[in-house]
Design a protein around this motif. Sequence first.
Motif, PDB file in Angstrom:
ATOM      1  N   GLU A   1     -39.289 -15.054   7.225  1.00 50.24           N
ATOM      2  CA  GLU A   1     -38.647 -13.779   6.891  1.00 50.24           C
ATOM      3  C   GLU A   1     -37.656 -13.962   5.747  1.00 50.24           C
ATOM      4  OE1 GLU A   1     -38.581 -11.622  11.266  1.00 50.24           O
ATOM      5  OE2 GLU A   1     -37.023 -13.086  10.776  1.00 50.24           O
ATOM      6  N   HIS A   2     -36.866 -15.018   5.815  1.00 51.36           N
ATOM      7  CA  HIS A   2     -35.868 -15.330   4.798  1.00 51.36           C
ATOM      8  C   HIS A   2     -36.539 -15.503   3.428  1.00 51.36           C
ATOM      9  CE1 HIS A   2     -32.221 -17.265   3.174  1.00 51.36           C
ATOM     10  NE2 HIS A   2     -32.989 -18.241   2.753  1.00 51.36           N
TER      11      HIS A   2
ATOM     12  N   ALA B   1     -21.772 -23.500  -0.251  1.00 51.97           N
ATOM     13  CA  ALA B   1     -22.549 -24.717  -0.513  1.00 51.97           C
ATOM     14  C   ALA B   1     -22.404 -25.150  -1.974  1.00 51.97           C
ATOM     15  CB  ALA B   1     -24.016 -24.487  -0.158  1.00 51.97           C
ATOM     16  N   GLN B   2     -22.352 -24.186  -2.884  1.00 56.18           N
ATOM     17  CA  GLN B   2     -22.183 -24.527  -4.296  1.00 56.18           C
ATOM     18  C   GLN B   2     -20.816 -25.149  -4.558  1.00 56.18           C
ATOM     19  OE1 GLN B   2     -23.143 -20.678  -5.948  1.00 56.18           O
ATOM     20  NE2 GLN B   2     -25.200 -21.353  -6.515  1.00 56.18           N
ATOM     21  N   GLN B   3     -19.771 -24.626  -3.898  1.00 56.45           N
ATOM     22  CA  GLN B   3     -18.436 -25.203  -4.039  1.00 56.45           C
ATOM     23  C   GLN B   3     -18.416 -26.636  -3.526  1.00 56.45           C
ATOM     24  OE1 GLN B   3     -16.018 -22.405  -1.909  1.00 56.45           O
ATOM     25  NE2 GLN B   3     -15.667 -21.102  -3.699  1.00 56.45           N
ATOM     26  N   LEU B   4     -19.030 -26.866  -2.374  1.00 55.63           N
ATOM     27  CA  LEU B   4     -19.099 -28.223  -1.833  1.00 55.63           C
ATOM     28  C   LEU B   4     -19.923 -29.123  -2.749  1.00 55.63           C
ATOM     29  CD1 LEU B   4     -19.633 -27.500   1.973  1.00 55.63           C
ATOM     30  CD2 LEU B   4     -17.535 -28.241   0.836  1.00 55.63           C
TER      31      LEU B   4
ATOM     32  N   ASP C   1     -30.214 -23.837   6.761  1.00 51.73           N
ATOM     33  CA  ASP C   1     -29.034 -24.313   6.040  1.00 51.73           C
ATOM     34  C   ASP C   1     -27.987 -23.217   5.924  1.00 51.73           C
ATOM     35  OD1 ASP C   1     -30.138 -26.831   5.705  1.00 51.73           O
ATOM     36  OD2 ASP C   1     -30.870 -26.418   3.680  1.00 51.73           O
ATOM     37  N   MET C   2     -28.449 -21.983   5.736  1.00 47.98           N
ATOM     38  CA  MET C   2     -27.525 -20.862   5.637  1.00 47.98           C
ATOM     39  C   MET C   2     -26.730 -20.722   6.935  1.00 47.98           C
ATOM     40  SD  MET C   2     -28.270 -16.788   5.207  1.00 47.98           S
ATOM     41  CE  MET C   2     -28.443 -16.454   6.954  1.00 47.98           C
TER      42      MET C   2
ATOM     43  N   GLY D   1     -21.630 -21.981  10.214  1.00 47.31           N
ATOM     44  CA  GLY D   1     -21.169 -22.439  11.518  1.00 47.31           C
ATOM     45  C   GLY D   1     -22.004 -21.928  12.678  1.00 47.31           C
ATOM     46  N   LEU D   2     -23.251 -21.551  12.406  1.00 47.34           N
ATOM     47  CA  LEU D   2     -24.110 -20.972  13.430  1.00 47.34           C
ATOM     48  C   LEU D   2     -25.350 -21.831  13.713  1.00 47.34           C
ATOM     49  CD1 LEU D   2     -23.968 -17.304  12.113  1.00 47.34           C
ATOM     50  CD2 LEU D   2     -22.738 -18.249  14.072  1.00 47.34           C
ATOM     51  N   HIS D   3     -25.264 -23.106  13.404  1.00 48.65           N
ATOM     52  CA  HIS D   3     -26.433 -23.982  13.546  1.00 48.65           C
ATOM     53  C   HIS D   3     -26.972 -24.004  14.973  1.00 48.65           C
ATOM     54  CE1 HIS D   3     -29.167 -27.298  12.901  1.00 48.65           C
ATOM     55  NE2 HIS D   3     -28.636 -27.906  13.940  1.00 48.65           N
TER      56      HIS D   3
END
Length: 167
Positions: free
Chosen positions: A74-75, A120-123, A138-139, A144-146
Amino acid sequence: QQQQQQQQQQAGSQEGAAAVGGPSTPGSAGDPPKAESSAGNAGGAAAAAAAQAAAAAQASPSDGNEDEFWTEDEHNRLLQALCGQQGQPDFFLLASRLPNKTTPQVMRHLQLYLAALQHAQQLGRQVGAEVHHLSSGDMYATLGLHQQYQDFLMRRQLLLQQQQQQQ
């Protein structure tokens, strides 16, 4: 000063919406779509979208609503459909191309995606890496929802197996 910040946020929000639907360069046939490539280089636009996502994150999938989690398929279909649009995204049209997803779900998913992508880009910049795409897994991990996402995938798999056994 507060009024000036609000004006900058509004301008950034408009840029972010345009960047989401802006043209992108698709990768090779096997690569995931890179709808965010234009947004990825527009740091201000991504920042504005991430600010909007903060409100959306309060009603994130962590509230237990199974319909709010998105599968990888879906993503990716959403990102591919987004690549075909120019200008601001037509959320209604995007939702019409995704069975079982409503216009507000599409809007929230894109907001969450942009927030996670910006983080993620900042990291990545801190360690000298570039991030141009996030999978749905990954999103959710970035947000924090892994564990909730993994639980969703497991329940979904069990449900599909039960449906197959009944046929």
